[in-house]
Write an enzyme that holds these catalytic residues in place. Structure first.
Site, PDB file in Angstrom:
ATOM      1  N   GLY A  78     -12.011  15.764   7.034  1.00 48.60           N
ATOM      2  CA  GLY A  78     -11.554  17.361   7.272  1.00 48.60           C
ATOM      3  C   GLY A  78      -9.927  17.255   8.175  1.00 48.60           C
ATOM      4  N   HIS A 193     -13.739   6.371   9.652  1.00 50.93           N
ATOM      5  CA  HIS A 193     -14.411   5.975   7.983  1.00 50.93           C
ATOM      6  C   HIS A 193     -14.832   5.048   7.135  1.00 50.93           C
ATOM      7  CE1 HIS A 193     -12.063  10.169   7.972  1.00 50.93           C
ATOM      8  NE2 HIS A 193     -11.980   9.769   9.082  1.00 50.93           N
ATOM      9  N   GLU A 195     -14.508   3.578   4.683  1.00 51.09           N
ATOM     10  CA  GLU A 195     -13.176   3.938   3.765  1.00 51.09           C
ATOM     11  C   GLU A 195     -11.862   3.492   3.543  1.00 51.09           C
ATOM     12  OE1 GLU A 195     -14.050   7.054   4.403  1.00 51.09           O
ATOM     13  OE2 GLU A 195     -12.528   8.148   4.728  1.00 51.09           O
ATOM     14  N   ASP A 251      -0.388   3.524 -19.614  1.00 53.43           N
ATOM     15  CA  ASP A 251      -1.168   4.258 -19.898  1.00 53.43           C
ATOM     16  C   ASP A 251      -1.583   4.321 -21.926  1.00 53.43           C
ATOM     17  OD1 ASP A 251      -0.769   4.639 -18.147  1.00 53.43           O
ATOM     18  OD2 ASP A 251      -0.459   6.499 -17.954  1.00 53.43           O
ATOM     19  N   LYS A 391      -4.991   4.396 -12.614  1.00 48.47           N
ATOM     20  CA  LYS A 391      -4.002   3.621 -12.472  1.00 48.47           C
ATOM     21  C   LYS A 391      -4.386   1.899 -12.162  1.00 48.47           C
ATOM     22  CE  LYS A 391      -0.545   2.740 -13.741  1.00 48.47           C
ATOM     23  NZ  LYS A 391       0.284   3.748 -14.728  1.00 48.47           N
TER      24      LYS A 391
END
Ligand code: XMP
Length: 535
Positions: A78, A193, A195, A251, A391
């Site tokens: 954060g 991090h 990720e 979609d 997506k």
């Protein structure tokens, strides 16, 4: 329906008092979002490890969090310092749920502070690639990872003293406690991090947390996602009839294919063809859904009606409004005449829309999607089988369900279609001109293997004319604007640096093959200050 965030013409349908449907019954690894740039990325990485993950706001009441039955919890990074007034905190109870927790960056600092450790401004900030020394190679997180590795850091504060019960598992020259863990309570923290791609062993570390720290198995695969979605859809709709508004976009197509696989002929798809589609698109929808997937498809051919309503209209917003309204009226007519016993409506809502709209507020999700619009007396219950998917996961599901590449990898296309790419009057002739030029653009982009890489690429027909010369003759024709942009989410975009020879090929072909066009110009405006579409 279009993949873009703001829809003036929505996928056919509306819902009042909707019960939303969720396709995943698995206990998630919950990512609590402390305002990190990377919260979504954390969830995606976890999913890439074949473990289901969800993002929830950091201030979610602990009871609600417990009700989700998390299999693990990750506290994201954060922007704030844990010491700054009003900085988000973590309830100590969070660490006593018996659920494994991994704190990343700010999350690690919160964990340290909540459990009696010390976090301080060390005076040495670390940003970017940093060398990490593993102090405890047998620790859960670093098991079988190299003792020295590069990690990506972005912080001012750092943990200087771990809480009781924790041991330091890694350090850097500026962060003595770059990682810590309490294997007993299954609490873990890293200052860096894992990720981001700049931490090369980051995914391995996450796997260690998931598979060893949380005792999870990599069972969340596309096959299992689809299997569980099929079961949930069947249980949810029973033997009732279902409607799906098809646009040809990714979609709605994947949602329709999934629901069709689950309940077959109980599903009827409605494809309202407003005549503002790209070349060959209507045929492709017919081909894919009626002929290939053998779906019950109502193809409403309404080009004339839309053209009539749009006649003489030049204001972009008015065009959108007319198209939206006409679309809804048509859907309403079809629904009254042919689908009056349908109870459910399929909607291709995706996970980022759900996160963006606030996970608790279904009403907001609807307005975000602009699916409202059908009259109150047409009540549908929403079926949203893609609500939990990003997506790229939807695209993979589409491939698995046998949809053709042209649909699964289609670029976003606006609901009002070519109407927002024709400046000024929309006439059948101008539509034909734009469609022909646009088809060449797409064909050449595809040939250059750039269709997937480029966010959107298309032709625009402006309302000006220009002088040219062709075969000794003076021409007074129409320019075509070529627009191609790169983007991640359509909120911002950059003009694509297309190769000159591709630009040349497109220009030559458009001028030679599309009657009336004598010039091609390339739009080199980013967003901001431009928008992606011209109207
Ligand atoms: P702009 O032009 O605002 O577009 O940069 C951002 C994204 O949204 C798409 N777009 C629309 N999609 N209805 C839609 O469904 C619309 O009225 C509309 N206008 C723009 C655009 O193609 C891009 O992906």
């Amino acid at each position: 329906m279009p993949e873009a965030p703001h829809h003036a013409t929505a996928a056919a349908g509306a819902s009042s008092g909707a019960v939303t449907f969720s396709s995943t019954a698995e206990a998630p690894v919950v990512v609590l979002d402390y305002g990190a740039q990377y919260a979504q990325l954390i969830a995606r990485r976890i999913r890439e490890c074949h473990v289901y993950s969800e993002i929830l706001p950091h201030d979610i009441p602990i009871e609600e969090l417990k009700a989700r039955r998390p299999a693990g919890i990750v506290l994201s990074g954060g922007p704030k310092s844990v010491h700054s007034p009003g900085a988000p905190s973590a309830e100590p109870e969070l660490f006593a749920l018996g659920v494994p927790v991994l704190g990343i960056c700010y999350g690690q600092q919160l964990m340290a502070r909540s459990l009696g450790g010390e976090v301080a401004a060390t005076g040495i900030a670390e940003f970017g690639k940093t060398d990490l020394n593993v102090e405890a190679p047998s620790s859960t997180l670093f098991s079988e990872l190299p003792p020295q590795q590069t990690v990506w850091m972005s912080h001012n504060d750092a943990v200087v003293t771990p809480p009781d019960g924790f041991r330091v598992t890694a350090s850097t020259s500026a962060s003595p406690v770059a990682a810590f863990e309490d294997p007993e309570r299954r609490l873990f923290g890293v200052q860096f991090h894992p990720e981001v791609a700049h931490t090369p062993k980051g995914t391995e570390l996450l796997k260690n947390f998931l598979y060893d720290g949380c005792d999870l198995l990599p069972t969340w695969t596309m096959t299992s996602i689809i299997e569980s979605a099929l079961e949930s859809i069947r249980a949810f709709v029973g033997d009732e009839r279902i409607v799906c508004g098809l646009s040809g976009g990714v979609d709605s197509s994947v949602a329709a294919a999934l629901v069709h696989r689950a309940v077959g002929d109980q599903l009827t798809c409605v494809f309202v063809d407003h005549g503002l589609l790209r070349q060959g698109e209507a045929e492709q929808v017919e081909d894919t859904f009626r002929r290939h997937l053998k779906m019950d498809l109502i193809h409403v051919k309404a080009a004339d009606r839309f053209l009539e309503k749009l006649s003489g209209v030049t204001d972009p917003e008015l065009k959108r409004k007319i198209i939206g309204e006409t679309f809804i009226r048509l859907f309403e007519e079809v629904a009254r005449d042919e689908l009056n016993d349908a109870r459910f409506l399929v909607q291709g809502t995706l996970y980022p829309d759900v996160i963006e709209s606030g996970t608790k507020d279904a009403a907001k999700i609807k307005s975000h999607h602009n699916v409202g619009g059908l009259p109150e007396d047409m009540r549908f219950t929403l079926v949203e089988p893609l609500r939990n998917l990003f997506k790229d996961e939807v695209r993979r599901a589409g491939e698995e369900l046998g949809l053709p590449e042209e649909i699964v990898w289609r670029q976003p296309f606006p609901g009002p279609g070519l109407a927002v790419r024709i400046i000024g009057d929309i006439t059948a002739e101008r539509l034909d001109m734009l469609r022909a030029a646009d088809a060449i653009v797409l064909e050449e982009m595809k040939r250059a293997d750039l269709l997937r890489e480029i966010w959107q690429s298309f032709a625009v027909l402006p309302a000006v004319r220009s002088v040219g010369v062709m075969g000794d003759e003076r021409t007074y024709g129409h320019p075509i604007v070529l627009r191609a942009v790169t983007s991640d989410d359509a909120m911002t975009a950059d003009w694509a640096r297309l190769p000159y020879d591709l630009l040349e090929r497109i220009s030559n072909r458009v001028v030679n093959e599309v009657p009336g066009v004598n010039r091609v110009v390339y739009d080199i405006t980013g967003k901001p200050p431009g928008t992606i579409e011209w109207e």
